[in-house]
Design an enzyme around this catalytic site. Structure first.
Site, mmCIF file in Angstrom:
data_model
loop_
_atom_site.group_PDB
_atom_site.id
_atom_site.type_symbol
_atom_site.label_atom_id
_atom_site.label_comp_id
_atom_site.label_asym_id
_atom_site.label_seq_id
_atom_site.Cartn_x
_atom_site.Cartn_y
_atom_site.Cartn_z
ATOM 1 N N ASP A 296 0.854 -1.196 0.000
ATOM 2 C CA ASP A 296 0.000 0.000 0.000
ATOM 3 C C ASP A 296 0.888 1.243 0.000
ATOM 4 O O ASP A 296 2.095 1.159 0.251
ATOM 5 C CB ASP A 296 -0.887 -0.043 1.256
ATOM 6 C CG ASP A 296 -1.963 1.037 1.270
ATOM 7 O OD1 ASP A 296 -2.293 1.588 0.195
ATOM 8 O OD2 ASP A 296 -2.484 1.333 2.373
ATOM 9 N N GLU A 299 2.971 5.057 -3.847
ATOM 10 C CA GLU A 299 3.107 6.056 -4.929
ATOM 11 C C GLU A 299 4.452 6.785 -4.839
ATOM 12 O O GLU A 299 4.974 7.116 -5.908
ATOM 13 C CB GLU A 299 1.939 7.049 -4.862
ATOM 14 C CG GLU A 299 0.579 6.428 -5.146
ATOM 15 C CD GLU A 299 0.069 5.548 -4.002
ATOM 16 O OE1 GLU A 299 0.433 5.818 -2.841
ATOM 17 O OE2 GLU A 299 -0.673 4.591 -4.280
ATOM 18 N N ASP A 374 -8.762 3.479 -3.134
ATOM 19 C CA ASP A 374 -9.864 3.905 -2.275
ATOM 20 C C ASP A 374 -11.068 4.437 -3.033
ATOM 21 O O ASP A 374 -11.289 5.648 -3.110
ATOM 22 C CB ASP A 374 -9.354 4.955 -1.290
ATOM 23 C CG ASP A 374 -8.222 4.413 -0.430
ATOM 24 O OD1 ASP A 374 -8.069 3.180 -0.373
ATOM 25 O OD2 ASP A 374 -7.499 5.220 0.170
HETATM 26 O O1 MIG Z 1 -4.054 6.097 4.432
HETATM 27 O O2 MIG Z 1 -3.996 0.861 5.486
HETATM 28 O O3 MIG Z 1 -5.860 2.151 -0.037
HETATM 29 O O4 MIG Z 1 -6.998 -0.032 1.302
HETATM 30 O O5 MIG Z 1 -7.180 0.105 4.085
HETATM 31 C C1 MIG Z 1 -4.841 4.958 4.195
HETATM 32 C C2 MIG Z 1 -5.170 1.608 5.538
HETATM 33 C C3 MIG Z 1 -3.954 3.751 4.063
HETATM 34 C C4 MIG Z 1 -5.023 2.995 2.030
HETATM 35 C C5 MIG Z 1 -5.462 1.791 1.277
HETATM 36 C C6 MIG Z 1 -6.580 1.107 2.015
HETATM 37 C C7 MIG Z 1 -6.120 0.707 3.385
HETATM 38 C C8 MIG Z 1 -5.652 1.956 4.138
HETATM 39 N N1 MIG Z 1 -4.589 2.635 3.388
#
Ligand code: MIG
Length: 667
Positions: A296, A299, A374
Site C-alpha cells: 500500500d 506512490e 480507495d
Molecule cells: O491512508 O492501510 O488504499 O486499502 O485500508 C490509508 C489503511 C492507508 C489505504 C489503502 C486502504 C487501506 C488503508 N490505506
C-alpha cells in the site's frame, strides 16, 4: 522485438505491417487518420473510450471520492490501444517520470506527448487487440500464473483489529456457508505501524493463529507500507540507514516525511541491493505462515502536505546509478512490488508469490496484481469499476480488482448485493472497507442481501476452472480476463463505447445493474449466438436487448457452444471438487473452449483439454480432446450439462470422448 517498432525522435516515419500502413509519425507526433479511436491508458475513472482526451501519467494517492473528472490515480500505464477500421495497434510511451498525452483533443489530427528526454516511443503491431496485448506483454512482462487460492473470494477490512476478531470473521464465513479463501490484516496488525512487525497484544501468536485459520481453509495476507519509522530501536530502520538504503534529499540527508508510523524514511527500491534487502525482510512474515503481501501507499503517499508525494528533487542513490525522484516516480510502486515478489519467491521457492500493489508503472503485472485503491460505497463507483478494469486490462494489467462494496462511506445491502454480482467476475475478488464505515461483510446487512452474496460467491467458486483457464491464457498471451467487448469484436464500433458491460474470457458476457431499485437494463450483444444464463433464452447478435435482472440474477449471457467448465460449490479452494461439469449452452453453429489444470500452486506439470461443440441439424455433438500434459487431476465425476436439454455423465479416463444428443427444441 518482433512486432514492436521504435519511433525516432524526429523526422517523418511510416510504420508498416507488411504492405499495410499502420501509423504515421512526425517525430513523436502521431498523425491521426480520420476516425481512429483510442483506448487503454491504464487506471482511469472515466469511460472506456479515450479519443479526444488529455491523459496525465503521474502516480498520486488521490483525495477520496474519485470522480470521472479525475485524471491520474495510483498507477501510470502510458500505453494507448488504437483502433482504426477494425484494426488495432498500440503505442507505448515509455518513461517512468511524468508523461502527458493529448489524444487528438487539441487537434483532431494529432496525438502529442510531453515528457522528459528519456522518453521512448514504440508502436506495437496488431492487427487484432489480442495481437497487440500479446506483443505489449511480451515487451513489458506477463502476468504470472496465480496460485489457485488467489482466485477464491477474499475478505478484508481496515482493520480486523485482533486475533479474535479475525477468528470470528472466519467462523462466520464457514457457519454461513459463504465461500472464502483469504483474510486480510491491515495496518493495525503492526506494532505502531512498523512494517514487518506484529502488535503482540492484539496478535500474541501470529503463527498459531495463521495455522489455525489455515486448517479451516483460510490464507492470511498482510499489508506492508514503504514508510519505515525513524526509530533507533527499530532494527529495520537502523539497518536501512546503516546500509544507505533510503532515499536522500538533494543535500544528501535522509529524506523524511510523515505516514502512519509518524516520521519515516523511504527505501530506495530502484537499487537492486535495496530490493534484495527488503525482500529478505519478509522472512518473519513467511515464517509466521503469511500467504502474501499487500503493498500500500507506494506512490509513495505522504502526509505532509496531506495526500502529497515525494518531491521531484529527492535523490535515489540507485546503487551507483543515482536518479532524481521525478525521473523514476511512477516506477517506485512497481519496484516495491518487485522487491516483495522476489523476496517471497526466494523465501518460499515452491509457492507462487502473491503480491498486491496499489501503485506502479507499465509492467507492474509481472510483479503484482493491482487493486484500484480507495473507491467509495457509491453506485457511481460500481459503474466506474467496469471501465476502470477494462482500461487496465487493455493496458496489460489483467489481474486487477476494485474493493467490492466500496472503501469509503457506508455501503448498504442492495449496493453490496449488486456490487457482489459484479465483483465475482473480477479477476481479483475482494471485499474491503475503511475504518469507521458500516461493516460490509457479506452478511452485514441481513437478508435478502446475504443470500445474494452467498449465491454469487458460490457461482464464482463454480466458475473457477473457467477463470483459472483464462488466467493461464493471460499468462501466456496477455489476453485480459475481464475484457471489453471490443477485444473480441474490434470490427464492431458499437462495442467501442459499451463500457457498462464486459466479457469474462470470451464465453461470458456480464452486464451488471448499477442503480438502486432497478431490475431492467439495456444490454448490447455483439455478433454471434448468446443464451441468457438463467433462463436459457436464445438471442442472436448483434442485438440490443432489455435484460430483466432481478436481485441474484444479474444479466449474464453465455456465448453458445462455448463450454464452460465448472466445479461444484466448495467452501474454499483447498477442498477437492468431486465433479467437473461442462456447461454447454447449445446454439446454431460450432464453438470450442479449453480447460487448463495443474496442482494450483508451485511449478509442477499441467494438463489441458479442448471441448468442441457443434450443432448439426437435430444433433448436438460434444467432443473432448484427450488430456495433454503430465498433470493428472484428482478422481472425480465428469458431466456434460446441455443446458435446457439433458445432463449426461461422461465415462472418461483422459482419452478423447465424443457424445451426441438429439435437440428437441426449435431454437
Ligand atoms: O491512508 O492501510 O488504499 O486499502 O485500508 C490509508 C489503511 C492507508 C489505504 C489503502 C486502504 C487501506 C488503508 N490505506
Amino acid at each position: 522485438m518482433d512486432g514492436v517498432v521504435r519511433i525516432e525522435r524526429s523526422g517523418r516515419q511510416a510504420v508498416r505491417d507488411g504492405d499495410r500502413l499502420v501509423a504515421e509519425f512526425d517525430g513523436y507526433v502521431k498523425l491521426r487518420p480520420d476516425g481512429e479511436r483510442y483506448f487503454g491508458c491504464g487506471e482511469r475513472t472515466a469511460g472506456l473510450e479515450k479519443t479526444r482526451t488529455r491523459q496525465v501519467f503521474w502516480n498520486v494517492d488521490p483525495p477520496a471520492g474519485h470522480t470521472a473528472s479525475f485524471n491520474n490515480l495510483y498507477t501510470s500505464i502510458p500505453f494507448v490501444l488504437c483502433l482504426h477500421e477494425g484494426r488495432a495497434h498500440g503505442v507505448f510511451y515509455d518513461h517512468p517520470g511524468r508523461v502527458e498525452l493529448d489524444l487528438a483533443k487539441a487537434d483532431p489530427a494529432r496525438v502529442t506527448v510531453s515528457a522528459a528526454d528519456e522518453l521512448e516511443v514504440s508502436v506495437v503491431l496488431g492487427p487484432t487487440p489480442a495481437d497487440v496485448l500479446d506483443r505489449y506483454t511480451a515487451l513489458t512482462g506477463r502476468t504470472p500464473m496465480p496460485p489457485l487460492w488467489a482466485l477464491g473470494n477474499q475478505q478484508s477490512r481496515w482493520s480486523y483489529m485482533d486475533a479474535d476478531e479475525l477468528r470470528s470473521v472466519a467462523a462466520e464465513f464457514r457457519a454461513r456457508a459463504i465461500p472464502c479463501d483469504v483474510l486480510y490484516l491491515d495496518i493495525d496488525h503492526m506494532d505502531g505501524y512498523r512494517v514487518f512487525t506484529w502488535d503482540r497484544e492484539r496478535f500474541p501468536d501470529p503463527a498459531g493463529l495463521i495455522a489455525e485459520l489455515r486448517s479451516q481453509g483460510f490464507r492470511v495476507v498482510v499489508i506492508t507500507d514503504p514508510g519505515v519509522k525513524v526509530d533507533e530501536s527499530y532494527s529495520l530502520y537502523v539497518e536501512g540507514r546503516d546500509r544507505g538504503s533510503f532515499v536522500l534529499t538533494r543535500d544528501g540527508d535522509e529524506f523524511q516525511n510523515v505516514v502512519w508510523p509518524g516520521v519515516c524514511a523511504f527505501p530506495d527500491f530502484t537499487d537492486p541491493a535495496v530490493r534484495e534487502w527488503w525482500g529478505d525482510r519478509h522472512a518473519g512474515l513467511v515464517d509466521a505462515g503469511v500467504a502474501g503481501v499487500w503493498c500500500d501507499m507506494n506512490e509513495p503517499a505522504l502526509f505532509v502536505p496531506w495526500h502529497s508525494t515525494m518531491p521531484e528533487d529527492a535523490v535515489h542513490p540507485g546503487g551507483g546509478r543515482a536518479r532524481l525522484h521525478g525521473e523514476v516516480h511512477n516506477a517506485y510502486g512497481s519496484y516495491m512490488a518487485q522487491a516483495a515478489r522476489e523476496g517471497l519467491a526466494r523465501l518460499r521457492p515452491d509457492a507462487r508469490p502473491f503480491v498486491i500493489s496499489r501503485a506502479g508503472y507499465a509492467g507492474l503485472q509481472r510483479h503484482a496484481l493491482q487493486w484500484t485503491g480507495d473507491n467509495s460505497s457509491w453506485w457511481e463507483h460500481l459503474w466506474m469499476s467496469m471501465p476502470q478494469l477494462q482500461n487496465l486490462g487493455l493496458s496489460g494489467i489483467a489481474w486487477a480488482g476494485v474493493d467490492v462494496g466500496g472503501f469509503f462511506g457506508d455501503c448498504d445491502g442492495e449496493l453490496l448485493a449488486r456490487w457482489t454480482e459484479f465483483g465475482v467476475f473480477q479477476p481479483f475478488c475482494r471485499n474491503h472497507s475503511a475504518m469507521e464505515t458500516a461493516p460490509q461483510e457479506p452478511w452485514a446487512f441481513g437478508e435478502p442481501w446475504e443470500s445474494v452474496c452467498r449465491d454469487m460467491l458460490a457461482l464464482r467458486m463454480q466458475l473457477l476452472p473457467y477463470l483459472y483457464t483464462a488466467f493461464e491464457a493471460c499468462h501466456r498471451t496477455g489476453a485480459p480476463i475481464l475484457r471489453p467487448l471490443l477485444f473480441d469484436h474490434p470490427g464492431d464500433p458499437v462495442t467501442y463505447t459499451a463500457d457498462d458491460e464486459f466479457l469474462v474470457g470470451s464465453g461470458l458476457l456480464v452486464a451488471p445493474i448499477t442503480r438502486p431499485g432497478v431490475e431492467h437494463r439495456h444490454v448490447y450483444l455483439p455478433a454471434g449466438h448468446w443464451r441468457q444464463f438463467w433462463t436459457n433464452e436464445l438471442i442472436e447478435g448483434p442485438a440490443h436487448v432489455l435484460a430483466h435482472a432481478p436481485l441474484g440474477q444479474p444479466a449474464i449471457y453465455a456465448r453458445c457452444n462455448t463450454p464452460i467448465p465448472m466445479w461444484p460449490v466448495l467452501p474454499h479452494t483447498a477442498e477437492i471438487p468431486a465433479s467437473l461439469t461442462w456447461r454447454v449452452f447449445v446454439g446454431p453453429g460450432a464453438g470450442s473452449s479449453s480447460l487448463y489444470e495443474d496442482a494450483g500452486d508451485g511449478y509442477g506439470p499441467s494438463c489441458s483439454r479442448t471441448a468442441h461443440v457443434e450443432r448439426d441439424g437435430e444433433l448436438v455433438r460434444f467432443s473432448l480432446s484427450a488430456r495433454s500434459g503430465a498433470f493428472v487431476p484428482p478422481q472425480r465425476e465428469t458431466f456434460v450439462d446441455f443446458v435446457g436439454l439433458d445432463r449426461v455423465r461422461l465415462e472418461e479416463n483422459g482419452d478423447a470422448v465424443v457424445i451426441e444428443r438429439v435437440v428437441t427444441t426449435d431454437d
